[in-house]
Design an enzyme around this catalytic site. Structure first.
Site, PDB file in Angstrom:
ATOM      1  N   ASP A   1       0.253  -0.578  -4.445  1.00 42.56           N
ATOM      2  CA  ASP A   1       1.526   0.133  -4.258  1.00 42.56           C
ATOM      3  C   ASP A   1       2.618  -0.630  -5.009  1.00 42.56           C
ATOM      4  O   ASP A   1       3.460  -0.035  -5.685  1.00 42.56           O
ATOM      5  CB  ASP A   1       1.919   0.184  -2.767  1.00 42.56           C
ATOM      6  CG  ASP A   1       1.093   1.172  -1.974  1.00 42.56           C
ATOM      7  OD1 ASP A   1       0.560   2.130  -2.576  1.00 42.56           O
ATOM      8  OD2 ASP A   1       0.979   0.996  -0.752  1.00 42.56           O
TER       9      ASP A   1
ATOM     10  N   SER B   1      -6.213  10.843  -2.080  1.00 42.50           N
ATOM     11  CA  SER B   1      -7.026   9.851  -2.800  1.00 42.50           C
ATOM     12  C   SER B   1      -8.420  10.359  -3.169  1.00 42.50           C
ATOM     13  O   SER B   1      -8.900  10.061  -4.268  1.00 42.50           O
ATOM     14  CB  SER B   1      -7.133   8.558  -1.998  1.00 42.50           C
ATOM     15  OG  SER B   1      -5.884   7.912  -1.971  1.00 42.50           O
TER      16      SER B   1
ATOM     17  N   LYS C   1      -2.519  -1.580   6.716  1.00 42.67           N
ATOM     18  CA  LYS C   1      -2.270  -2.366   5.494  1.00 42.67           C
ATOM     19  C   LYS C   1      -1.988  -3.847   5.790  1.00 42.67           C
ATOM     20  O   LYS C   1      -2.282  -4.712   4.963  1.00 42.67           O
ATOM     21  CB  LYS C   1      -1.109  -1.757   4.699  1.00 42.67           C
ATOM     22  CG  LYS C   1      -1.467  -0.424   4.036  1.00 42.67           C
ATOM     23  CD  LYS C   1      -0.328   0.104   3.181  1.00 42.67           C
ATOM     24  CE  LYS C   1      -0.684   1.468   2.618  1.00 42.67           C
ATOM     25  NZ  LYS C   1       0.362   2.013   1.736  1.00 42.67           N
TER      26      LYS C   1
HETATM   27  P1  NAP Z   1       7.425   3.635   7.784  1.00 42.52           P
HETATM   28  O1  NAP Z   1       6.813   2.280   7.731  1.00 42.52           O
HETATM   29  O2  NAP Z   1       7.256   4.489   9.000  1.00 42.52           O
HETATM   30  O3  NAP Z   1       9.008   3.451   7.486  1.00 42.52           O
HETATM   31  C1  NAP Z   1       9.868   4.533   7.396  1.00 42.52           C
HETATM   32  C2  NAP Z   1      11.313   4.074   7.274  1.00 42.52           C
HETATM   33  O4  NAP Z   1      12.133   5.236   7.186  1.00 42.52           O
HETATM   34  C3  NAP Z   1      11.802   3.274   8.484  1.00 42.52           C
HETATM   35  O5  NAP Z   1      12.779   2.363   8.066  1.00 42.52           O
HETATM   36  C4  NAP Z   1      12.414   4.376   9.338  1.00 42.52           C
HETATM   37  O6  NAP Z   1      13.425   3.914  10.208  1.00 42.52           O
HETATM   38  C5  NAP Z   1      13.052   5.245   8.276  1.00 42.52           C
HETATM   39  N1  NAP Z   1      13.266   6.596   8.751  1.00 42.52           N
HETATM   40  C6  NAP Z   1      12.328   7.448   9.251  1.00 42.52           C
HETATM   41  N2  NAP Z   1      12.922   8.600   9.614  1.00 42.52           N
HETATM   42  C7  NAP Z   1      14.250   8.446   9.365  1.00 42.52           C
HETATM   43  C8  NAP Z   1      15.377   9.296   9.540  1.00 42.52           C
HETATM   44  N3  NAP Z   1      15.263  10.530  10.038  1.00 42.52           N
HETATM   45  N4  NAP Z   1      16.606   8.824   9.160  1.00 42.52           N
HETATM   46  C9  NAP Z   1      16.731   7.592   8.653  1.00 42.52           C
HETATM   47  N5  NAP Z   1      15.701   6.734   8.467  1.00 42.52           N
HETATM   48  C10 NAP Z   1      14.473   7.170   8.813  1.00 42.52           C
HETATM   49  O7  NAP Z   1       6.898   4.545   6.591  1.00 42.52           O
HETATM   50  P2  NAP Z   1       6.487   4.024   5.123  1.00 42.52           P
HETATM   51  O8  NAP Z   1       5.047   3.689   5.110  1.00 42.52           O
HETATM   52  O9  NAP Z   1       7.480   2.998   4.724  1.00 42.52           O
HETATM   53  O10 NAP Z   1       6.642   5.372   4.252  1.00 42.52           O
HETATM   54  C11 NAP Z   1       7.912   5.930   3.966  1.00 42.52           C
HETATM   55  C12 NAP Z   1       7.726   7.124   3.036  1.00 42.52           C
HETATM   56  O11 NAP Z   1       7.244   6.698   1.765  1.00 42.52           O
HETATM   57  C13 NAP Z   1       6.702   8.156   3.554  1.00 42.52           C
HETATM   58  O12 NAP Z   1       7.202   9.452   3.314  1.00 42.52           O
HETATM   59  C14 NAP Z   1       5.495   7.919   2.699  1.00 42.52           C
HETATM   60  O13 NAP Z   1       4.716   9.111   2.511  1.00 42.52           O
HETATM   61  C15 NAP Z   1       6.144   7.498   1.387  1.00 42.52           C
HETATM   62  N6  NAP Z   1       5.223   6.712   0.562  1.00 42.52           N
HETATM   63  C16 NAP Z   1       4.893   7.223  -0.657  1.00 42.52           C
HETATM   64  C17 NAP Z   1       4.015   6.529  -1.461  1.00 42.52           C
HETATM   65  C18 NAP Z   1       3.665   7.090  -2.816  1.00 42.52           C
HETATM   66  O14 NAP Z   1       2.598   6.743  -3.356  1.00 42.52           O
HETATM   67  N7  NAP Z   1       4.513   7.916  -3.394  1.00 42.52           N
HETATM   68  C19 NAP Z   1       3.484   5.294  -1.033  1.00 42.52           C
HETATM   69  C20 NAP Z   1       3.852   4.796   0.212  1.00 42.52           C
HETATM   70  C21 NAP Z   1       4.732   5.523   1.018  1.00 42.52           C
HETATM   71  P3  NAP Z   1      13.046   3.503  11.741  1.00 42.52           P
HETATM   72  O15 NAP Z   1      12.281   2.227  11.645  1.00 42.52           O
HETATM   73  O16 NAP Z   1      14.378   3.359  12.381  1.00 42.52           O
HETATM   74  O17 NAP Z   1      12.217   4.631  12.291  1.00 42.52           O
END
Ligand code: NAP
Length: 290
Positions: free
Chosen positions: A111, A21, A70
């Protein structure tokens, strides 16, 4: 002491050192000649109330908010200004809104607005179609909210199906869900294949693929079950093209990695703080997107 000639905005989170950012927002301020600085505000949980209260100072434009605050930040604000923030119960942008002697701190979720913009720009079909979201965390919640606001039916697949069901139940308290909306087990390959055949937009909202250009949250052969006009969006942006996005493109599907979401959420925040259209070319260059 003389007042600083600079306005300020910054990122509240913990940790924040990895964030892109500052480069994104500073490029935008500089491109438009706005005398503002974007700072990193690494904040311990106990310091969050003071950090948010400090946004009332006159040289502040506002802030971005990232993990893990958040949701927690919402109760420290005066109002959730956008539909996107209300539906998700999460805020990633705070705007300082002065009016006479009074300052309002308003929360937005760019987002979700970024995802709405991406689905509108990239997907060949929108209203009435089905989206399959992989993962059930904060990013999946944003994708499901964007889907609902665009008249798309969100399905959610997670390795803990109860988390997918919980997310849908929770969202159903603030917004009407289509009755056919469904939670799936990410490990159930046959169930996923059947769902894929009716899916117009596939979103990876797990971190799988981060810093690993071979890893994918689903078997890549499942992409063969998607309709030929489907759009595949991987929220992972490092690397910019993930295994999932690459395999989808190789099958002739529209596909994108997560950088456009980073760009559009930042652009929307910039416009909320400054009232000016975001200089997208400068912001793209800051992300290496040109
Ligand atoms: P989060 O709240 O930690 O959620 C992650 C999700 O993925 C949970 O459902 C988790 O399951 C699952 N997961 C994690 N490891 C896994 C695995 N090995 N196999 C299967 N499921 C798995 O994270 P988040 O904030 O939602 O972010 C998720 C991703 O989106 C991140 O990589 C983040 O960088 C990306 N993101 C990108 C942007 C962008 O601007 N492009 C914006 C926001 C987020 P469990 O609950 O069972 O652990």
């Amino acid at each position: 002491m003389a007042a600083s000639p600079f306005l300020r905005a910054g990122l509240i989170g913990h940790p924040v050192a990895h964030s892109r950012s500052p480069a994104l927002q500073q490029a935008a301020f500089d491109a438009l000649g706005i005398p503002a600085r974007y700072e990193l505000w690494d904040t311990e949980p106990r310091d969050l109330p003071d950090r948010v209260a400090a946004l009332r100072q006159p040289d502040l434009l506002g802030a971005n908010v990232t993990i893990p605050y958040k949701v927690a930040v919402c109760e420290l604000l005066d109002t959730a200004r956008s539909e996107e923030a209300r539906i998700t119960g999460a805020v990633n942008t705070i705007v300082r809104e002065p009016s006479g002697d009074h300052v309002t701190l308003a929360g937005y979720n760019t987002d979700v607005s970024a995802l709405r913009r991406i689905f509108t720009e990239y997907a060949r079909r929108l209203r009435g179609v089905r989206m399959l979201v992989l993962g059930a965390g904060g990013a999946a919640r944003s994708a499901a909210a964007a889907a609902l606001l665009e008249g798309i039916e969100p399905w959610i697949a997670a390795r803990r199906p109860e988390a997918a069901r919980g997310l849908l139940t929770e969202m159903g308290r603030t917004v009407a869900l289509p009755t056919s909306t469904h939670a799936l087990d990410l490990m159930d390959k046959d169930g996923l294949a059947a769902a894929m055949r009716e899916t117009a937009i596939l979103v990876n909202a797990t971190p799988i693929g981060t810093l690993d250009s071979a890893a994918s949250s689903i078997a890549l052969t499942l992409l063969d079950d998607l309709p030929a006009d489907a759009f595949v969006f991987d929220m992972v942006y490092n690397p910019p093209v993930t295994a999932l996005a690459r395999a989808a493109s190789a099958r002739g599907l529209r596909a994108s990695g997560g950088l456009p979401m980073l760009l559009y959420q930042g652009a929307a925040a910039f416009t909320l703080w400054t009232g000016q259209p975001a200089p997208l070319d400068a912001m793209r260059a800051a992300l290496g997107l040109v």
